[in-house]
Design an enzyme around this catalytic site. Structure first.
Site, PDB file in Angstrom:
ATOM      1  N   LYS A  77       5.221  -6.770  10.670  1.00  0.00           N
ATOM      2  CA  LYS A  77       6.253  -7.635  10.103  1.00  0.00           C
ATOM      3  C   LYS A  77       7.634  -7.092  10.448  1.00  0.00           C
ATOM      4  CE  LYS A  77       7.691  -9.462   5.570  1.00  0.00           C
ATOM      5  NZ  LYS A  77       7.343  -9.493   4.123  1.00  0.00           N
ATOM      6  N   SER A 151       7.091 -13.867   2.347  1.00  0.00           N
ATOM      7  CA  SER A 151       7.882 -13.701   3.549  1.00  0.00           C
ATOM      8  C   SER A 151       7.080 -13.171   4.738  1.00  0.00           C
ATOM      9  CB  SER A 151       9.061 -12.763   3.280  1.00  0.00           C
ATOM     10  OG  SER A 151       8.618 -11.480   2.893  1.00  0.00           O
ATOM     11  N   SER A 175       4.907 -11.617  -1.284  1.00  0.00           N
ATOM     12  CA  SER A 175       5.126 -11.901   0.131  1.00  0.00           C
ATOM     13  C   SER A 175       3.958 -11.595   1.054  1.00  0.00           C
ATOM     14  CB  SER A 175       6.359 -11.141   0.631  1.00  0.00           C
ATOM     15  OG  SER A 175       7.517 -11.634   0.020  1.00  0.00           O
TER      16      SER A 175
END
Length: 445
Positions: A77, A151, A175
């Site tokens: 990520k 996210s 997330s």
């Protein structure tokens, strides 16, 4: 099509045995990314030749036969440093300078033999539960009209579409679990202190944690064991007969729970009850006051944005930061201690709790970055109110795929949470659900 050998455990096993080379494993992943990502937008950077060179270096390691992630291609990520790459964090305001060193979690994954093939998309500063920027929308591989969640939306899509077998994610308000549920994969947020955090300035006052996203519980357990430097977490054992609470009521007044998401949690509880666990309905004691949670979310973002050019930030993010500057005064450690005490009383009678992961079908895949702060806030809270309690408390929680929504064709998921130190127990219960109610490992893309 699902490839039964395209798992982290299988790839590592074959590389250690000498029947697959790390370079071939990485080339396979890069080919999948090239074929599938243009439609989905999971990656912001693909490391191509760098990943191939690093795979060749893994092949030459004298300890290859003992590496837990030998040759496994993974995605990271884009909210943690990866040496040699800009840390974008979904924002035009982020520095253009490449990171000088890997984040400790990335370093651990590489030391274990994993190869980072790319960096995945996030919403600006990882604030939102939908992954998009002014330039791109990350789309759900099950239904491109619906968000991948956020996210860690790019990481979830990369795994759910079969581009990589597993990925790194980070979870500050759900997330990892929100996109895992949206995309039909397994994701776990460990409890506070299990995995190095070091996310932003102060990890949103301790709410954010790094963790894995994978198509199988075994793969997630393997990655988590490396991230935590806890080899024991890779060994999923029988949890014994547990006291399982099921709580399907909404955490927030006025937020309705879709009956199909509610039914998924009830179906999971029934399956575990038939296996011999003691299952009881027990409404979770959600905090009545949302201010302590919202103040950490907004003020944590404001701290992360300090020093960034405000003019380059999105309108919604500027609104979030402005709220955080006001709400910082209400951040108090005693608030977490109070919630922790209440939850511990609840868990004197229960070992784990099951809830829906989401309250409804994920929101549309569109440019939420063009919309107001309030529009984003309301949309996020309405569809994903369940995960954030466990960030606030700092307790472990995971999302397990469980069925398909009959109206949208997108996955359903259930959340499993436990007291601190309960990561192994959560993994064990998730593995039982995986066996009892198996899910399609990847979307047909």
């Amino acid at each position: 099509m699902m490839d039964p050998d395209f798992t982290a455990t299988s790839i590592a096993r074959r590389v250690r045995a000498g029947t697959l080379t790390p370079v071939d494993a990485v080339d396979d992943a890069l080919a999948r990314i090239a074929a599938r990502d243009p439609r989905l937008g999971a990656f912001v950077a693909v490391r191509g030749e760098q990943a191939r060179a690093e795979a060749a270096a893994v092949s030459a390691r004298p300890d290859l036969a003992s590496l837990p992630l030998a040759g496994v291609p993974i995605a990271v990520k884009d909210n943690v440093p990866v040496a040699g790459h800009r840390l974008g964090n979904g924002s035009m305001a982020s520095s253009a300078e490449p990171s000088e060193a890997d984040h400790p979690v990335v370093a651990r994954l590489r030391a274990a033999g994993a190869v980072v093939v790319g960096l995945t998309a996030v919403p600006e500063l990882c604030v939102w539960a939908a992954t998009d920027t002014p330039d791109a929308v990350t789309r759900n591989p099950w239904n491109p009209g619906i968000t991948s969640g956020g996210s860690s939306g790019g990481s979830a899509v990369a795994v759910a579409s079969g581009m990589v077998p597993a990925a790194h994610g980070a979870d500050g308000m759900g997330s990892i679990r929100i996109p895992a549920a949206a995309c039909g994969v397994f994701g776990i947020k460990p409890g506070r202190g299990v995995v190095p955090a070091e996310l932003g300035v102060d990890s949103w006052f301790g709410m954010s944690e790094n963790g894995p996203i994978a198509t199988t519980v075994a793969d997630a357990a393997l990655l988590l064991s490396v991230m935590a430097d806890r080899p024991d977490l890779a060994d999923i054992e029988d949890p014994g007969r547990l006291r399982i609470a099921v709580s399907v009521r909404s955490p927030l007044p006025g937020v309705r729970v879709d009956p199909h998401w509610r039914a998924a949690a009830e179906r999971a509880a029934a399956a575990l009850g038939a296996l011999g666990h003691h299952v009881a309905t027990a409404p979770l004691p959600y905090p009545a006051n949302p201010v302590p949670l919202l103040s950490r979310w907004t003020a944590g973002t404001a701290a992360d944005a300090a020093g960034l050019d405000r003019a380059l930030l999105q309108r919604r993010t500027r609104g979030h930061i402005a709220a955080g500057k006001v709400m910082r005064r209400w951040v108090n450690p005693a608030q977490v201690e109070s919630v922790d005490r209440v939850l511990r009383r609840f868990f004197t009678d229960h070992d784990v709790v099951i809830t829906p992961t989401l309250a409804s079908v994920p929101i549309a895949a569109e440019r939420w970055s063009d919309r107001s702060w309030l529009a984003n806030l309301v949309a996020n809270i309405r569809y994903a109110p369940f995960p954030s309690l466990w960030n606030f408390a700092g307790w472990p929680a995971a999302s397990v795929p469980l069925g398909i929504h009959p109206e949208t064709g997108t996955p359903l998921g259930v959340q499993i949470a436990a007291p601190p130190g309960g990561e192994a127990r959560i993994l064990a219960v998730a593995a039982q659900l995986e066996s009892l109610l198996p899910w399609p490992r990847v979307a047909a893309v």
